[in-house]
Design an enzyme around this catalytic site. Structure first.
Site, PDB file in Angstrom:
ATOM      1  N   ASP A  67       1.233  -1.164   0.062  1.00 51.00           N
ATOM      2  CA  ASP A  67      -0.075  -0.320  -0.002  1.00 51.00           C
ATOM      3  C   ASP A  67       1.008   0.963  -0.131  1.00 51.00           C
ATOM      4  OD1 ASP A  67       1.431  -0.412   2.457  1.00 51.00           O
ATOM      5  OD2 ASP A  67      -0.919  -0.851   3.496  1.00 51.00           O
ATOM      6  N   HIS A 138      -6.836  -4.408  10.330  1.00 59.55           N
ATOM      7  CA  HIS A 138      -6.693  -4.328   9.229  1.00 59.55           C
ATOM      8  C   HIS A 138      -5.497  -5.201   8.229  1.00 59.55           C
ATOM      9  CE1 HIS A 138      -4.857   0.031   9.016  1.00 59.55           C
ATOM     10  NE2 HIS A 138      -3.697  -1.424   9.331  1.00 59.55           N
ATOM     11  N   GLU A 143      -9.699  -1.228   6.016  1.00 53.70           N
ATOM     12  CA  GLU A 143     -10.061  -1.139   7.124  1.00 53.70           C
ATOM     13  C   GLU A 143     -11.486  -1.966   7.312  1.00 53.70           C
ATOM     14  OE1 GLU A 143      -8.453   0.156   9.065  1.00 53.70           O
ATOM     15  OE2 GLU A 143      -7.826   1.822   7.629  1.00 53.70           O
TER      16      GLU A 143
END
Ligand code: PGA
Length: 263
Positions: A67, A138, A143
Site C-alpha cells: 500500500d 486491517h 479497513e
C-alpha cells in the site's frame, strides 16, 4: 493457520526473516509481498544483516508492496516508498526495476490499480506475502468493512488508523485520509502468507482474527480461508489466545508434525 509464539520482538523478527530467507534461497527469483509499519523493521534489519554477513542475494527478487498513502510523492519522508528504500532496499542488492510500490501520485488511480494487479500476475503471483496487522484488524489498508474479495483500489482510512499513524506525522491533520492498497482478495492469492505482530496492544485483535469468526469487520480474519498462513507473535501479542498450549505443542513437536503432515 500455523501460530508460532516467540518470546519477544527480536525472536519474532528472526523467525520471520528466516522464513523469508528460506524462500529466497529456494527460489532466487521469488516474488515477495512486502509490508511497512513499525512491526517489520526488525525483519528488515535481520534480512540486511543476512545480506551483509551471509550473502543473502536479492538481485533476482521481485517485490510488491501492499500500500501507499494517496497524495504522498515517493520522496516524502512518510511515504511508504521512502520507508522501503530507507529501511531495506538501499541496504541490499535489489534491482530497482524489480521493486513495485503502489503510486501515491498517479493521474488515473483506477487505471494504476488495474496495472498493479496485472503486474503481480505477470510476475507469476506472489510467492510469500509479509503482513502486519493494524489495531483495527486491517491487513494492508483494508479497513473494517472492506470486502473480503476486494482488489487493489483506493481505501478511505478509519479514524483509529489515522490516530495510530499520527506518531509518524507532525500534525494529525497532515495524515492522508486515503490510501492505495492491495485488496483482501489480492492478498489471499499469495501462495504463502506470513503475518507478524508484537506487543500487548495487538493482543485482542490477534485473538479476534486467529480464533474469532471470519468477518469483514476484522479483515485479517479472512486469512483463515487461506491454506498456508504462518502467524508469528511475541508473547505479549499472543497473551489473549485461548489455544496457546496447542500452538506451542505443535511448535515443540515439529518432527512429529512433519512426519505425519509432511511440511
Ligand atoms: P504497525 O502497523 O506495524 O506500525 O503496528 C501495522 C499495520 O497497520 O498494518
Amino acid at each position: 493457520m500455523e501460530v508460532v509464539i516467540t518470546p519477544d520482538y527480536e525472536e519474532m523478527s528472526k523467525f520471520a526473516a528466516g522464513m523469508i530467507a528460506r524462500q529466497v534461497k529456494d527460489k532466487p527469483g521469488a516474488v515477495l509481498g512486502l509490508a511497512t509499519g513499525s512491526t517489520p523493521l526488525g525483519v528488515y534489519r535481520e534480512l540486511i544483516r543476512m545480506h551483509g554477513e551471509e550473502g543473502l542475494d536479492f538481485s533476482k527478487l521481485i517485490t510488491f508492496n501492499l500500500d501507499e498513502y494517496l497524495g504522498l510523492p515517493p520522496a516524502h519522508p512518510q511515504s511508504y516508498h521512502y520507508f522501503m528504500w530507507e529501511n531495506l532496499f538501499k541496504h541490499v542488492n535489489i534491482d530497482p526495476g524489480n521493486v513495485y510500490i503502489p503510486g501515491g501520485i498517479t493521474a488515473d488511480v483506477e487505471e494504476f490499480c488495474r496495472w498493479y494487479e496485472a503486474e503481480i500476475n505477470k510476475a507469476g503471483g506472489i510467492d510469500l506475502q509479509l503482513l502486519g496487522i493494524g489495531g483495527d484488524g486491517h491487513i494492508a489498508f483494508n479497513e473494517p468493512g472492506s470486502s473480503l474479495g476486494s482488489r487493489t483500489r483506493v481505501k478511505t482510512l478509519v479514524l483509529q488508523t489515522i490516530k495510530d499513524n499520527s506518531r509518524f506525522f507532525e500534525r494529525e491533520e497532515d495524515i492522508p485520509r486515503f490510501a492505495v492498497t492491495m485488496g483482501v482478495g489480492t492478498i489471499l492469492e499469495a501462495k504463502k502468507i506470513l503475518l507478524i505482530a508484537g506487543g500487548e496492544k495487538k493482543a485482542l485483535v490477534c485473538a479476534d482474527f486467529i480464533e474469532g469468526p471470519v468477518t469483514s469487520q476484522v479483515t485479517a480474519s479472512a486469512l483463515q480461508l487461506h491454506r498456508q498462513v504462518t502467524v508469528v507473535l511475541d508473547e505479549a501479542a499472543a497473551s489473549r489466545l485461548k489455544r496457546k498450549e496447542y500452538y506451542n505443542w505443535i511448535r515443540d513437536n515439529k518432527h512429529l508434525v512433519r512426519k505425519y503432515l509432511g511440511s
